[in-house]
Structures are given as structure tokens and as C-alpha cells.
Scaffold this motif. Sequence first.
Motif, PDB file in Angstrom:
ATOM      1  N   ASP A  74      -4.481  13.733  85.973  1.00 50.67           N
ATOM      2  CA  ASP A  74      -5.179  12.884  86.616  1.00 50.67           C
ATOM      3  C   ASP A  74      -5.442  13.881  87.875  1.00 50.67           C
ATOM      4  O   ASP A  74      -7.059  13.674  88.228  1.00 50.67           O
ATOM      5  CB  ASP A  74      -4.896  11.421  86.945  1.00 50.67           C
ATOM      6  N   LYS A  75      -4.859  14.366  88.876  1.00 50.37           N
ATOM      7  CA  LYS A  75      -4.824  15.109  90.405  1.00 50.37           C
ATOM      8  C   LYS A  75      -5.836  16.235  89.564  1.00 50.37           C
ATOM      9  O   LYS A  75      -6.144  16.311  90.532  1.00 50.37           O
ATOM     10  CB  LYS A  75      -3.421  15.478  91.019  1.00 50.37           C
ATOM     11  N   TYR A  76      -5.797  17.027  88.371  1.00 51.11           N
ATOM     12  CA  TYR A  76      -5.638  18.265  88.188  1.00 51.11           C
ATOM     13  C   TYR A  76      -7.454  17.703  88.203  1.00 51.11           C
ATOM     14  O   TYR A  76      -8.340  18.101  88.587  1.00 51.11           O
ATOM     15  CB  TYR A  76      -5.626  18.784  86.473  1.00 51.11           C
TER      16      TYR A  76
ATOM     17  N   ASP B 235      -0.058  23.646  87.543  1.00 53.03           N
ATOM     18  CA  ASP B 235       0.824  22.785  87.771  1.00 53.03           C
ATOM     19  C   ASP B 235       0.799  21.653  86.385  1.00 53.03           C
ATOM     20  O   ASP B 235       2.042  21.550  85.912  1.00 53.03           O
ATOM     21  CB  ASP B 235       0.636  21.874  88.593  1.00 53.03           C
ATOM     22  N   TYR B 236      -0.563  21.517  86.142  1.00 48.28           N
ATOM     23  CA  TYR B 236      -0.219  20.543  84.701  1.00 48.28           C
ATOM     24  C   TYR B 236       0.187  20.928  83.325  1.00 48.28           C
ATOM     25  O   TYR B 236       0.502  20.596  82.710  1.00 48.28           O
ATOM     26  CB  TYR B 236      -2.243  19.704  84.254  1.00 48.28           C
ATOM     27  N   TRP B 237      -0.586  22.563  83.633  1.00 45.58           N
ATOM     28  CA  TRP B 237      -0.391  23.216  81.690  1.00 45.58           C
ATOM     29  C   TRP B 237       1.309  23.727  82.337  1.00 45.58           C
ATOM     30  O   TRP B 237       1.911  23.532  80.784  1.00 45.58           O
ATOM     31  CB  TRP B 237      -1.186  24.253  81.787  1.00 45.58           C
TER      32      TRP B 237
ATOM     33  N   ILE C 118     -14.578  16.634  91.857  1.00 45.36           N
ATOM     34  CA  ILE C 118     -15.239  17.164  92.606  1.00 45.36           C
ATOM     35  C   ILE C 118     -15.337  19.083  92.903  1.00 45.36           C
ATOM     36  O   ILE C 118     -16.591  19.150  93.097  1.00 45.36           O
ATOM     37  CB  ILE C 118     -14.173  17.744  93.875  1.00 45.36           C
ATOM     38  N   TYR C 119     -14.924  19.527  92.668  1.00 44.59           N
ATOM     39  CA  TYR C 119     -15.775  21.411  92.518  1.00 44.59           C
ATOM     40  C   TYR C 119     -16.535  21.302  91.848  1.00 44.59           C
ATOM     41  O   TYR C 119     -17.069  22.412  92.555  1.00 44.59           O
ATOM     42  CB  TYR C 119     -14.030  22.171  91.626  1.00 44.59           C
TER      43      TYR C 119
ATOM     44  N   SER D  87      -7.841  23.128  92.369  1.00 46.90           N
ATOM     45  CA  SER D  87      -8.336  22.908  91.295  1.00 46.90           C
ATOM     46  C   SER D  87      -7.628  23.870  89.842  1.00 46.90           C
ATOM     47  O   SER D  87      -6.839  23.578  88.998  1.00 46.90           O
ATOM     48  CB  SER D  87      -9.789  23.120  90.587  1.00 46.90           C
ATOM     49  N   ASP D  88      -7.826  25.214  90.919  1.00 45.18           N
ATOM     50  CA  ASP D  88      -6.420  26.441  89.426  1.00 45.18           C
ATOM     51  C   ASP D  88      -4.836  25.952  89.452  1.00 45.18           C
ATOM     52  O   ASP D  88      -4.221  26.090  89.100  1.00 45.18           O
ATOM     53  CB  ASP D  88      -7.372  27.297  90.052  1.00 45.18           C
TER      54      ASP D  88
END
Length: 270
Positions: free
Chosen positions: A110-112, A53-55, A118-119, A47-48
Motif C-alpha cells: 500500500d505504501k509503495y 522493501d515490498y518485494w 504520486i510519482y 517509490s523505488d
Amino acid sequence: MYTGNYSPEEINRIKKIIEIGESQKQIKQSFWDEINTPDVLKLKEKSDILRKDYWSINEKLREKIFIHNNNLSIYDSNYINLSIGICGSINSNLPDDIQELILISRERRDKYKSANDIYTKTLHKNIANLSLTVTPENSISMNSYGSTRWVFTEFYCSCKPFLILDICGCEVIVIQDIFPGKYCQTEYSITMSDLKNRSDYEIQTKKQNFLDNFRKELDPYGKNLHSAPFCKKPVPKPFENIYTLYAQTDSEEYGRTKRYLIIGCMTYEK
């Protein structure tokens, strides 16, 4: 410890406060270590990574948008709202590089979000499962009919991990909020004063929304929520969700509260 001109009684009181504080830290740390299993830590790591990656791509997109919007009015048809990285239709007249960054940003978000959900769900399940370790020795049982300030003060000073609180027609299992700092807010939360309020209409609506979800947790156990002549064996049950409860001890000023987590309930079997 500096004792100064304190009396022996004051010194003993200060020592007791320090001992209780250290004990509470140990309880929280013990719980935190227990719920962070190898599987949970792997999910957090994933998740991290996806969050970074998203940011990373989102920052590039924001820079492009700021440059693009320079000298444009918000009423201009070519003006880009910063929320475009999350939702909204994409103007086909935008520069190709910005359109591409928008699509990549949304995909990575969306992936994050999926990985983080889930986490969080796995972590919360582990927290709820702490209720399975409740025993008469590591818990204190109280009711909420009188002053709940006194109840939560007694819980804190008892230095026991679990509080069995008689409220909402059942005995719920409560722990100190073990999340470090402002780690996260659970999906469902309420203050103790709102939970006991029976007059304010606005509070009643909020309370009802909380109880509607809360009682779904209790439905499977029916009559087993209370001790009876032929059902006396206490059996703790974890909830599907965890609930944040805000309550006061004698040390909190008006309007200030501590956070607690409701993680399960007690049932009784033959």
C-alpha cells in the motif's frame, strides 16, 4: 558508414534515415531530461525504495507459502493462495509467522502503490505541460481525414517535437512516446485505426469509453477549440491526463504500430 556498391542516391537516402533517427533520439532525450525535474526524481527514488522493501518482504512470504503448501492439495482448507499477500481474508489458523508476513506485505504494498501513484501523476503532469512550449516553429500541423500512415510518417521525418493533429473535433498535441522501452502504459489508450473506425460495434464501445474521458479534457474550452474571425491567437493547453495513441508510419508492417502520447490541445483566443 560502409557504402559498398550503393549508388549516390541510395547513400544519400541512408544518410538521411540515420540523421532522422539521431534527431528523434535527441528530441526524446531532451523531453525526458525536461520532465525529470529534481522533485520528480525524488519521488521516483522514494517509490523505488518502497518497491524494493515490498518485494523483499513479498519474497519471504512466497517462500513461506511454498513450504507451507508442500504436499497440500489446492482444495485443502489450509492451502494458501499466493494472492493472499495482496487481498483476501486471512485464515486465523495459519502459523503466526505467515500471518505477520501477510500483514507486513500488504502494508508495504500500500505504501509503495501510494508513492508510485504520486510519482506517476507528477511525471505525467510534467509531460502534459510540455504542450505549453508548442510554437509554429517546433510543430507540424496535419489532419486525420486521409491516410494517417502518411501523417505520422511526415511527423517522424519532420524531426519536429510536436504534431498538431486535427481529430475528434479538435486539434490535439501529440509527441513521440518518450518513455524508454516498455516503461509504462497510460491509463487511457487507443489505436488510430480504432479511433477512425465507424462500423465495428465492439470497437465503437471501446472507442466510446476512450472518448468519454477524452472529451472531459475538452469541455472547459468549448467554442475556443477552433479558430474564428475574432479568435485567432493559438494557445496550447495541457491535459489533466496523457493518452497513448498507437499509429502506423509507412515503415510499419500490418498489425505493428508506434506509440505516441496525446498531451494537450490547441485553443484560440482573441
